[in-house]
Design an enzyme around this catalytic site. Structure first.
Site, mmCIF file in Angstrom:
data_model
loop_
_atom_site.group_PDB
_atom_site.id
_atom_site.type_symbol
_atom_site.label_atom_id
_atom_site.label_comp_id
_atom_site.label_asym_id
_atom_site.label_seq_id
_atom_site.Cartn_x
_atom_site.Cartn_y
_atom_site.Cartn_z
ATOM 1 N N CYS A 298 0.799 -1.245 -0.074
ATOM 2 C CA CYS A 298 -0.107 -0.004 -0.120
ATOM 3 C C CYS A 298 0.972 1.332 0.017
ATOM 4 C CB CYS A 298 -0.808 0.064 1.217
ATOM 5 S SG CYS A 298 -1.940 1.181 1.260
ATOM 6 N N CYS B 218 -8.745 -0.759 2.381
ATOM 7 C CA CYS B 218 -8.221 0.323 2.234
ATOM 8 C C CYS B 218 -8.791 0.895 0.619
ATOM 9 C CB CYS B 218 -6.730 0.029 2.306
ATOM 10 S SG CYS B 218 -5.860 1.907 1.623
ATOM 11 N N CYS C 61 -5.208 1.071 -1.750
ATOM 12 C CA CYS C 61 -4.380 -0.080 -2.378
ATOM 13 C C CYS C 61 -5.512 -1.260 -2.644
ATOM 14 C CB CYS C 61 -3.470 -0.811 -1.491
ATOM 15 S SG CYS C 61 -4.266 -1.403 0.125
ATOM 16 N N CYS D 223 -13.461 -19.983 29.033
ATOM 17 C CA CYS D 223 -14.348 -21.206 28.840
ATOM 18 C C CYS D 223 -14.324 -21.766 27.377
ATOM 19 C CB CYS D 223 -15.659 -20.612 28.790
ATOM 20 S SG CYS D 223 -15.999 -19.071 27.631
#
Length: 357
Positions: free
Chosen positions: A41, A68, A71, A314
């Site tokens: 980018c 984005c 890019c 958990c």
């Protein structure tokens, strides 16, 4: 795919170098902007602490990041399928709109074809993608303050009201002097909601959890209607600890916790935190651990009522037969978390078999 990437420091250097060899194989999610990019980018490079790296655009979207606009990381998918390109463009034009199946058919697309294509490319349907973006945009809008909220709601935008609906609040009813603060927490396995007071963490859940809305409503009642938005020291601490956890640096969480449950439930949640990362226990083993060997079902209920995911692990409880059993954040996340935690297992000495419990 998350675990075949090079280490984050190598990927960050590749981002700085705009290394084209990673194009299509690695992406960066930037927490400070909420977008994800190719490593090539051209935009200004983010700070290292704001970067999380992913192996696919599916992982980026699942984590709640938007593509984005510099890019265009979704461009290869859009070029490969004009239908996907059309729907993504429509979503960009109306990100706050509450998309429905009828909207898709009116655009001339077959629902089952759209569903399959988006599932294959992104791991979620178009409607799921639209809802996730609306919720995240809504949180960001609300965080900006009342004037912005009012103007957007009056203009007919749905993003702010979508998040308000999630936390069970009507427009204008968010506390301006909260006792509890809600914050949005991006992670590699999807966005989470954290709720904390100024001294403790009260909730940490993936926002897809079905029970989340009820949990937030209970916390709002607990706070006598003073649930608002904002950041706290415990909220910032848990973000830092989650980053270290997913980066493989540390599996210990030290953020102070506030339980909302019975003494029995609290005993179960304390016992869960004693299970080392990389190990698992059955409900029966957990009942034995707290001195209540006949209370397996009650232990299972307390496990399911936990509202501080990852920190009170958990996900480390499985069936006696080794099956994953239920998990409020989704079984695929439970599997991913257990895979991530294998890296925290101590390496056995040569000739000594390792027992994981």
């Amino acid at each position: 795919m998350l675990f075949h990437l090079p280490d984050p420091n190598t990927l960050y250097q590749a981002l700085l170098d705009r290394d084209a060899s990673y194009d299509g194989q690695a992406y960066v999610g930037v927490s400070s902007t909420g977008v994800f990019c190719r490593l090539t980018c051209p935009a200004r490079k983010p700070k290292r602490e704001n970067c999380t790296f992913y192996a696919s655009v599916c992982d980026c979207i699942e984590a709640g990041f938007r593509p984005c606009k510099r890019c265009h990381p979704l461009e290869p998918m859009a070029l490969a399928d004009p239908m996907i390109a059309t729907l993504l463009a429509a979503l960009d034009e109306r990100p706050a709109y509450r998309w429905r199946e009828g909207d898709i058919t009116r655009m001339g697309f077959d629902l089952s074809t759209v569903r399959r294509s988006f599932k294959r490319q992104f791991g979620m349907t178009f409607l799921e993608m639209a809802r996730q973006r609306r919720l995240r945009d809504g949180f960001e809008t609300l965080s900006q303050g009342g004037a912005v909220i009012t103007s957007q709601l009056e203009a007919g935008f749905d993003s702010g009201s979508a998040f308000l609906k999630l936390i069970g609040k009507a427009p204008g009813t968010l506390a301006i002097d909260p006792l509890l603060y809600a914050d949005w927490v991006p992670t590699p396995l999807g966005d989470m909601i954290a709720v904390s007071c100024k001294s403790k963490l009260h909730l940490l859940e993936f926002f897809q959890r079905k029970a989340l809305q009820k949990e937030l409503a209970r916390l709002d009642r607990f706070a006598k209607g003073r649930l608002g938005l904002g950041r706290t020291d415990p909220g910032e601490q848990i973000k830092e600890e989650l980053t270290a956890f997913f980066d493989g640096r540390c599996a210990r969480f030290q953020t102070p916790l506030a339980y909302h449950g019975s003494d029995f439930s609290a005993a179960v949640w304390d016992a869960l935190q004693e299970i080392p990362a990389g190990q698992t226990r059955s409900y029966a083993q957990l009942a034995q651990q707290i001195g209540r060997p006949s209370a397996t079902r009650a232990v299972a209920r307390a496990n399911g009522a936990n509202q501080i995911a990852l920190v009170v692990p958990c996900h480390r409880v499985i069936g006696t037969d080794g099956s994953l059993t239920g998990y409020g954040g989704g079984l695929w996340r439970k599997q991913k978390l257990l895979e991530i935690e294998r890296q925290y297992l101590p390496h056995p000495t040569k000739g000594s078999p390792h027992v994981t419990g």
